[in-house]
Design an enzyme around this catalytic site. Sequence first.
Site, PDB file in Angstrom:
ATOM      1  N   ASP A 101      37.465  37.743  31.983  1.00  0.00           N
ATOM      2  CA  ASP A 101      37.955  38.135  33.295  1.00  0.00           C
ATOM      3  C   ASP A 101      37.730  36.992  34.286  1.00  0.00           C
ATOM      4  O   ASP A 101      36.702  36.298  34.228  1.00  0.00           O
ATOM      5  CB  ASP A 101      37.213  39.395  33.740  1.00  0.00           C
ATOM      6  CG  ASP A 101      37.723  39.952  35.046  1.00  0.00           C
ATOM      7  OD1 ASP A 101      38.931  40.223  35.141  1.00  0.00           O
ATOM      8  OD2 ASP A 101      36.906  40.128  35.967  1.00  0.00           O
ATOM      9  N   GLU A 121      41.561  34.662  31.589  1.00  0.00           N
ATOM     10  CA  GLU A 121      42.503  35.132  32.606  1.00  0.00           C
ATOM     11  C   GLU A 121      42.752  33.993  33.591  1.00  0.00           C
ATOM     12  O   GLU A 121      41.947  33.731  34.481  1.00  0.00           O
ATOM     13  CB  GLU A 121      41.958  36.346  33.345  1.00  0.00           C
ATOM     14  CG  GLU A 121      42.935  36.870  34.405  1.00  0.00           C
ATOM     15  CD  GLU A 121      42.306  37.838  35.381  1.00  0.00           C
ATOM     16  OE1 GLU A 121      43.056  38.475  36.148  1.00  0.00           O
ATOM     17  OE2 GLU A 121      41.063  37.950  35.401  1.00  0.00           O
ATOM     18  N   ASP A 163      46.935  44.646  35.745  1.00  0.00           N
ATOM     19  CA  ASP A 163      46.936  44.002  37.065  1.00  0.00           C
ATOM     20  C   ASP A 163      48.333  43.786  37.630  1.00  0.00           C
ATOM     21  O   ASP A 163      48.469  43.158  38.679  1.00  0.00           O
ATOM     22  CB  ASP A 163      46.229  42.642  36.988  1.00  0.00           C
ATOM     23  CG  ASP A 163      44.723  42.771  36.874  1.00  0.00           C
ATOM     24  OD1 ASP A 163      44.160  43.713  37.463  1.00  0.00           O
ATOM     25  OD2 ASP A 163      44.101  41.941  36.191  1.00  0.00           O
TER      26      ASP A 163
END
Length: 636
Positions: free
Chosen positions: A360, A389, A463
């Site tokens: 993340d 990410e 997201d």
Amino acid sequence: MDVTIRFDAWDLACKRPFGAVSTGTEITLRVSVVKSVRPQRMYIILRKDGLSDMTVTEEKFYSNVTDPESQRKILFSQVSSSFHSTTYEVKFTIEEAGLYFYRFEVETQKGILYVGRGKNARAVTGDFLPEWQLLVYRSDYHTPEFLQGGIMYQIFPDRFLRGSSEPLPQTLSPRIIHKNWDERPLFTFDLPNYEATDFFGGDLEGIRQKLPYLRELGVSIIYLNPIFESASNHRYNTANYMAVDPYLGTEEDFKRLCKEAGEMGIRIILDGVFSHTGSDSIYFDKNGHYAGVGAWESSDSPYYSWYNFTDSATGYDCWWGFPTLPNVNETDPNYLEYICGDEGVLRHWMKCGAFGWRLDVADELPDEFLMRLRKSVKGYDPDAYIVGEVWEDASNKCSYDVRRPYLQGEELDSVMNYPWCNAILSFVRSGDADAFYTAVMTILDHYPWPSIATLMTPLSTHDSVRALTALGVEHEVPAQDRPEYKMTPEEYQKGVQKLKLAAVLQYTLPGFPSLYYGDEIGMYGFADPWNRRTFSWDHIDDGLHDFYVRLGQMRRENTADFTRPLKFFDLDTGVIAYSRGSLLVVVNASESDYQWPAMIDSLVFSTGNASITESGILVSRMSAAVFRLRKEYWQE
């Protein structure tokens, strides 16, 4: 003057090999100059990146070198000459991994011509120009071969399936439990102080029960959003890295899931949230829920050095200002050992069966942490997967005024491929083939092949707006109307038609596709939390689901082709054609039928009307097809 000097970094006649190179690889550049320029000498100006030597403007890199030691000036030699032009060549190697930039200087009787990068990597002249990029990666850079030709499936665990019949256990933090699986998630419209504490009860057992369903889709790797104990349904505010959230099950449930998935040829990666923890956690314990001593409670806490306490309103440094997400100091020795040590978080879950990690907000993790993480993960399993990410071009990404060496061989295997996600959706909506070509070629040019081969390319994620909504809903929907928004039949039909085109691109580009749970059955929704609804097991679009099954089967049956490089064959308004090995992929997002004189052996896959004619191929409007090229028209 851009026609007088020709160099195209995407053309093998000008640069060989194409794209990023490993250390020690010989690089050959060829530049053609028209005779009217009357060149006397020509140089390549090559420099290694350093932010002190760079200014960044609109994602283009301009030279601003003041230190002559930071650059190499290499003389070209003349290799051929014709009536119209002279060709110059230079060969060189680079022994140190890093990000490099280069431009050319041509000495003439009238002065020096400065040559830099123009549109689509071609050369333009001027006195202050963008440079070409060259990423050099370590020769021992290795990424998992298992992933090549595979398919990823992303699951938001709370919303996939409730497999256990046992009552949900009591938890330390207060939680709201939805009574019905088909209810919509709560949001600020419902609770002004909403903190994502509403749960549906999806669990690891539910995922295990649906492994045959995933195998039918051709899935070879499952990416799970966070599974560790947490006060929120998204679980990005970790309460305990060493414990599965009680709503999801137990560590034994996770081991069983990994074991049975592995028996079906499916690996599982976990979401590693290492830039921050939850304030309601065993580490911080702001709410006093845990028996130990958290950093908020005492400077004597074993976790105190993880955090940065300040005079701010919250009293501590927190992620993007959210008080429930206190930032950690990732380079704190105690934290590094807790996460990356021999008995740390990473190896603990890999011993339980995890194949690797999705990191993340990787751009908020320091290089020192990422390097240590790679050593820990690869030291345990050299074939494990580490994906970060990163929303932008990861080869030249800057974060917090630091250029990030993600893909040079010491940090990540690859990244979430949002640039291609955006390019695919944009092409299907607009038909701009040139923009798609530029976006795809830029990443292919900038990334190392080991990273390209393991690129994770989504169309939807937790997201982003779901792809079906992004493609089918063309008008602006006010925020207050999004929770209950129902696509009209026309919007849904249009969205599905475009989604199929997008999926063919997603499944046939280099790297591997990442399918967000429910996209394959027609789920739609705007951004968080409407993209995180429960899986609609009772409302499956069978036609769309069957399409994804067939698409996955096509990919599995042609794995060898999907490990080979991409070659563009044709670009037209609304039309893209490229090859992967023996396969020719044609996507026609235009309103006209497309014909092309390709030498075809057979039709492999199609979304609509496609056929082989005496003169080549025919792909109808708003359709996509995959053909097999005749053997003599492609190379092994």
